[in-house]
Design an enzyme around this catalytic site. Structure first.
Site, short mmCIF file in Angstrom:
data_model
loop_
_atom_site.label_atom_id
_atom_site.label_comp_id
_atom_site.label_asym_id
_atom_site.label_seq_id
_atom_site.Cartn_x
_atom_site.Cartn_y
_atom_site.Cartn_z
N HIS A 109 53.90 24.26 31.46
CA HIS A 109 55.22 24.76 31.10
C HIS A 109 55.15 25.68 29.89
CE1 HIS A 109 59.22 24.13 29.02
NE2 HIS A 109 59.58 24.64 30.18
N GLU A 138 53.89 29.10 30.91
CA GLU A 138 54.97 29.88 31.54
C GLU A 138 55.84 30.55 30.48
OE1 GLU A 138 59.24 29.12 32.05
OE2 GLU A 138 58.23 27.47 33.08
N HIS A 139 56.17 29.81 29.41
CA HIS A 139 56.97 30.38 28.32
C HIS A 139 56.22 31.53 27.63
CE1 HIS A 139 60.50 27.59 27.33
NE2 HIS A 139 60.04 27.19 28.52
N GLU A 168 57.47 29.27 20.16
CA GLU A 168 57.77 28.75 21.50
C GLU A 168 57.55 27.24 21.56
OE1 GLU A 168 59.87 30.11 24.54
OE2 GLU A 168 59.08 31.28 22.86
N GLU A 177 63.87 21.57 23.76
CA GLU A 177 64.12 21.22 25.16
C GLU A 177 63.90 19.73 25.41
OE1 GLU A 177 62.95 23.63 28.65
OE2 GLU A 177 61.93 24.89 27.19
#
Length: 438
Positions: free
Chosen positions: A47, A50-51, A120, A127
């Site tokens: 994940h 991907e960011h 990030e 999140e």
């Protein structure tokens, strides 16, 4: 309309469907690598990668990536799932080459700048905090962890605070080198696109097969999934309780894959479904309930999610178990026809959206090795009969090991063992309980 497929010499596949009546297109790169492909110490890195793909390359800064696509009115995004990661864009037809150039750039040449990485990482920590504060989301993470105990397939996609903070740029490059190989990548596009033009552009960017190729030539195998079943409950001071009850489902390749989708619609796919009508409408035991079926490459999950109050929880779970057992006793033809109609409508509607169609093509290529025509899909639906669905319900639910996850005021929720006993009952005993409750 038909799908054109070209496989490059290095194993990367390009699949497109031209929709001549459209002025826009959706295109993307789907990778058969996701959260379950992480090593234990890499939890959350798929994940994070991907960011970080949007945070700058040698040719473009993070801001330039955003500005270039938005200067032409397009949009770009990415998503990480248990088994795949996707990077995609929606643009007008004249801007397809630009979108493809940006997509290939971020996959081949991301810089993984230290400062961008730190920023990030903080975003993902936020999140994680937001997910923990959303019981109706986080209950599914706990449910999957319980279903696949101590396995990579059962871990939350976001990772943990500790693992996310630990990753370095070299860790990202290492994961990319291990898993983003051409044989596990599909370039998919639908809408106003030219197959030949996309193939030529992709071949120029990704086509190399020598040691200097920007992609690894072979990726690592993944650990096989093994459904265990389990229980998670967390007592929290909330207004309502979130509960998921589930069972081992069917893999993408399994004969019962489409039948499982149909069964989930019959049980909890809408306001006419059995669970909605019996539990919400007639008994008033919850304010939300639905069934779902998730498939993976080698396993699956069939589940029921319900949201209810503390007082209703004690009765709710056993009644759900009874309805599942009743399904094993028989499914009616009108129910099957209604579910078929729902799936046919969903299939036809997806054909009208280039974004939905591009994603559908990519999934079929990744998990089936080829696309599946609408005619074939409808034939498979038509072959599903009521007796077959009742037999499937019996194999899925009766006498099997359930998984239970619940968050909120859950002290009155029966244990997994109690529900397993309820599911082990015969259809006649279930009918007797239902008749008495009526």
């Amino acid at each position: 309309m038909s799908v054109e497929v070209t496989k490059l010499s290095n194993g990367l596949t390009v699949a497109t469907e031209t929709m001549p009546h459209l002025e826009s297109a959706c295109l993307g790169i789907w990778v058969k690598a996701g959260a379950r492909d992480e090593a234990p110490q890499e939890h959350g890195i798929a994940h994070l990668l991907e960011h970080m793909a949007f945070k700058g390359t040698s040719r473009r800064s993070a801001r330039q990536i955003a500005e270039e696509i938005e200067d032409v009115g397009g949009e770009m995004n990415a998503a990480t799932s248990v088994e795949t990661t996707s990077y995609y864009a929606r643009v007008l037809k004249n801007d397809v080459p630009l979108a493809l150039d940006i997509l290939t750039d971020i996959l081949i040449d991301s810089r993984f700048d230290e400062q961008e990485l730190e920023r990030e990482q903080q975003v993902i920590l936020q999140e994680i905090g937001a997910a923990e504060d959303t019981p109706d989301d986080i209950v599914f993470d706990h449910f999957q962890e319980a279903a696949f105990r101590e396995q990579m397939i059962g871990r939350p996609i976001l990772g943990t605070r500790q693992t996310v903070k630990s990753f370095s740029p070299d860790d990202l490059r290492g994961y990319l080198a291990k898993h983003y190989s051409p044989d596990k990548m599909i370039v998919s596009a639908a809408g106003a696109v030219s197959h030949r033009a996309i193939v030529d552009q992709i071949e120029a960017a990704f086509g190399g097969t020598t040691a200097a190729s920007p992609l690894p030539l072979q990726s690592l195998p993944r650990q096989a999934a093994s459904y265990t079943g389990g229980e998670f409950r967390q007592e929290r001071d909330l207004m309502d309780a979130q509960m998921v009850l589930g069972f081992e489902g069917r893999a993408y390749y399994a004969r019962d894959f489409y039948a499982s989708q149909v069964l989930s619609l019959i049980l909890g796919g809408g306001m006419s479904s059995r669970l909605f009508q019996e539990i919400r409408e007639r008994r008033g035991l919850c304010y939300a309930i639905y069934a779902f079926h998730w498939s993976f490459s080698d396993s699956g999950i069939f589940g029921i999610h319900a949201a209810t109050g503390e007082e209703e929880l004690a009765e709710l779970a056993p009644v759900i178990a009874d309805e599942l057992t009743r399904a094993a006793a028989g499914i009616s033809e009108p129910e099957v026809n209604r579910a078929r109609a729902q799936m046919r409508a969903s299939l036809m509607m997806s054909q009208e959206s280039p974004a939905a169609r591009a994603a559908q093509i990519a999934r079929q290529m990744l998990f089936n090795g080829s696309t599946i025509s609408n005619e074939t899909l409808i034939q498979r639906l038509e072959a599903i009969t009521a007796p077959r669905l009742a037999d499937l319900a019996e194999r899925l639910f009766v006498g099997t090991v359930p998984t239970l996850a619940a968050i909120g005021p859950v002290s009155r929720l029966p244990s997994r063992d109690v529900l397993a006993e309820r599911l082990a009952g015969t259809s006649s005993s279930v009918e007797a309980r239902v008749a008495t409750s009526h």
